[in-house]
Write an enzyme that holds these catalytic residues in place. Structure first.
Site, PDB file in Angstrom:
ATOM      1  CB  THR A 135       2.114  -2.777  -7.839  1.00  0.00           C
ATOM      2  OG1 THR A 135       1.318  -3.886  -8.201  1.00  0.00           O
ATOM      3  CG2 THR A 135       3.187  -2.623  -8.905  1.00  0.00           C
ATOM      4  CG  ASP A 136       0.217  -7.621  -5.846  1.00  0.00           C
ATOM      5  OD1 ASP A 136      -0.037  -6.836  -6.792  1.00  0.00           O
ATOM      6  OD2 ASP A 136      -0.638  -8.392  -5.370  1.00  0.00           O
ATOM      7  CD  GLU A 137      -0.668  -5.357 -11.450  1.00  0.00           C
ATOM      8  OE1 GLU A 137      -0.322  -5.402 -12.636  1.00  0.00           O
ATOM      9  OE2 GLU A 137      -1.723  -4.841 -11.065  1.00  0.00           O
ATOM     10  CE1 TYR A 161       1.498   0.534 -12.426  1.00  0.00           C
ATOM     11  CE2 TYR A 161       0.755  -1.728 -12.093  1.00  0.00           C
ATOM     12  CZ  TYR A 161       1.030  -0.464 -11.589  1.00  0.00           C
ATOM     13  OH  TYR A 161       0.842  -0.205 -10.255  1.00  0.00           O
ATOM     14  CE  LYS A 165       4.801   1.470  -9.004  1.00  0.00           C
ATOM     15  NZ  LYS A 165       4.743   2.859  -8.460  1.00  0.00           N
TER      16      LYS A 165
END
Ligand code: NAD
Length: 358
Positions: A135-137, A161, A165
Site C-alpha cells: 500500500t502507499d500508506e 496497519y 505492511k
C-alpha cells in the site's frame, strides 16, 4: 506461456478482482489460498469458481506445513501475495492480528516459498516470481499539496496497519537480497469498486445512504486520498507479475486525488440521480443531508498521492477509469447486486465455512 499463479487473499476485495481477471482475461491456471477471515468472501468468485483453471485452498499463511503442501501440489510459477489484515480502524482497535498475519504470515509464506523455490530446476528458479502487494500508506503523510509518493520515498508509516505492511515489504526485499528470491513489490493507493466489504468508506456510504442512515465523515472530511478502480489495479498487478523487472518496486495510482468529503458528496449526487429519495416521505431531499461529521481517527494521515509514472513508462499500464466513471459503475453495481451485500450485512456469506456455525 501459461503460468500457474498462486494468489493469497484471493477471496478478498482486490484478490477476488485479480482472480476474476486472471480467469476471464488470461490462459493462466489459478489457485486461491485464503484463510477466509471475516473479509474473505467466496461469493465474490461465483462467476469464475466453476472454471477448470481455478482451485481454492482454505489455508492460513501462518501455517508453514499447510503452505508446503499447497506449493508441492499446485507447483506455482508465481505467487501473488495479497492476504492481509487490511482495515486501518481495526488495526487501531486490535493490532495483534495485523502483526500476526501481515508480518509473521508474510515471513512464514516467504520461508515456505523459499523451500519450494530452492527445489526447482535452475530454469524454473530463474523464471519464478514472488509478487508482494502493498500500500502507499507505508510512506505516511504528504506535507505539500504538490508532493507525490515515488518508489524511493522513505517509509514513515503512521498506523499499526501501515507499520505492519511496511514491515512485510522490508522482509520481502530482504529475502531477495539475502536469498536471491526473485521478488517484485507494488505499492498502491486506495482502491474502490465492486465487491468491496461494507466497512470501507465508499461502500459504507452507499449502503448507509440507501438505508437512510447517517453518513459518517471523519474530522472535517478534508483528508485527501488517491483513488484507483479495483479492476485497473488487478490489470496492473497482472502486468507486473508477468512483465515486471525482478527486484523492482512499482507504485500504482489513479491520478484521482479527492477529499473524503468530496467523495461522500459525489456518491450522494449519484444516488440522487439514480435512486432519488421518496419525495412524499422526504420532500425530495438530497442524500447529502445525511452527512454527519464524527471525531477524527487517531493518527489520521492528511494526504496520500501516488506518482505512477514508472509503471506507465516501463510497463505501458494506465488506468482506464476516471474517478467519475469508476464511481458511477461502483454505485450502479451496489444497486444491481443487493443480494451480495445483504448476505455480507446479515453474515450469511459465512455460512457453510469450515469451523463456523450457521
Ligand atoms: P481484504 O481485507 O478485502 O482481503 C484480505 C483477504 O486476505 C481476505 O480474503 C482474507 O480472508 C485473507 N486473509 C487474511 N488473513 C489471512 C491469513 N492469515 N491467511 C490467509 N488469508 C488471509 O483486503 P484487500 O483490500 O483486498 O487488500 C489486499 C491487499 O492489497 C492487502 O495486502 C492490502 O494491504 C493491499 N492494498 C489494499 C488497498 C485497498 O485500498 N484496499 C490498497 C493498496 C494495497
Amino acid at each position: 506461456m501459461t503460468h500457474h499463479i498462486l494468489v493469497t487473499g484471493g477471496a478478498g476485495f482486490i484478490g477476488s478482482a485479480v482472480v476474476r481477471h486472471l480467469i476471464d482475461h488470461t490462459p493462466h491456471e489459478v489457485a486461491n489460498l485464503d484463510k477466509l477471515t471475516y473479509a474473505g468472501n467466496l461469493e465474490s468468485l461465483a462467476s469464475v469458481s466453476d472454471s477448470s483453471r481455478y482451485r481454492f485452498y482454505q489455508v492460513d499463511i501462518c501455517d508453514g506445513p499447510a503452505l508446503d503442501a499447497v506449493l508441492a501440489e499446485f507447483k506455482p510459477t508465481a505467487v501473488m501475495h495479497l492476504a492481509a489484515e487490511s482495515h486501518v480502524d481495526r488495526s487501531i482497535d486490535g493490532p495483534a492480528d495485523f502483526i500476526q498475519t501481515n508480518i509473521v504470515g508474510t515471513y512464514t509464506l516467504l520461508e515456505a516459498v523459499r523451500r519450494y523455490w530452492n527445489g526447482l530446476a535452475e530454469e524454473s528458479k530463474a523464471a519464478f516470481r514472488f509478487h508482494h502487494i502493498s500500500t502507499d500508506e507505508v510512506y505516511g503523510d504528504l506535507e505539500g499539496t504538490e508532493d507525490l509518493f515515488t518508489e524511493t520515498t522513505p517509509y514513515a508509516p503512521s498506523s499499526p496497519y501501515s507499520a505492519s505492511k511496511a514491515s512485510s515489504d522490508h522482509l520481502v526485499r530482504a529475502w531477495q537480497r539475502t536469498y536471491g528470491l526473485p521478488v517484485l513489490v507494488t505499492n498502491c493507493s486506495n482502491n474502490y469498486g465492486p465487491y468491496h466489504f461494507p466497512e470501507k468508506l465508499i461502500p459504507h456510504v452507499i449502503l448507509n445512504a440507501l438505508a437512510g442512515k447517517p453518513l459518517p465523515v471523519y474530522g472535517d472530511g478534508s483528508q485527501i486520498r488517491d483513488w484507483l478502480y479495483v479492476e485497473d489495479h488487478a490489470r496492473a498487478l497482472v502486468e507486473v507479475v508477468c512483465k515486471g523487472q525482478v527486484g523492482e518496486t512499482y507504485n500504482i495510482g489513479g491520478h484521482n486525488e479527492k477529499r473524503n468529503l468530496e467523495v461522500v458528496e459525489t456518491i450522494c449526487d449519484l444516488l440522487d440521480e439514480l435512486v432519488p429519495r421518496a419525495a412524499d416521505r422526504d420532500q425530495g431531499c438530497s442524500y447529502r443531508e445525511l452527512i454527519t461529521f464524527v471525531k477524527d481517527r487517531p493518527g489520521h494521515d492528511r494526504r496520500y498521492a501516488i506518482d505512477a509514472s514508472k509503471i506507465e513508462r516501463e510497463l505501458g499500464w494506465k488506468p482506464e477509469e476516471t474517478f467519475e466513471t469508476g464511481l458511477r459503475k461502483t454505485v450502479q453495481w451496489y444497486l444491481d447486486n443487493r443480494d451480495w451485500w445483504q448476505r455480507v450485512l446479515s453474515g450469511d456469506y459465512r455460512l457453510g465455512r469450515l469451523g463456523e456455525q450457521a
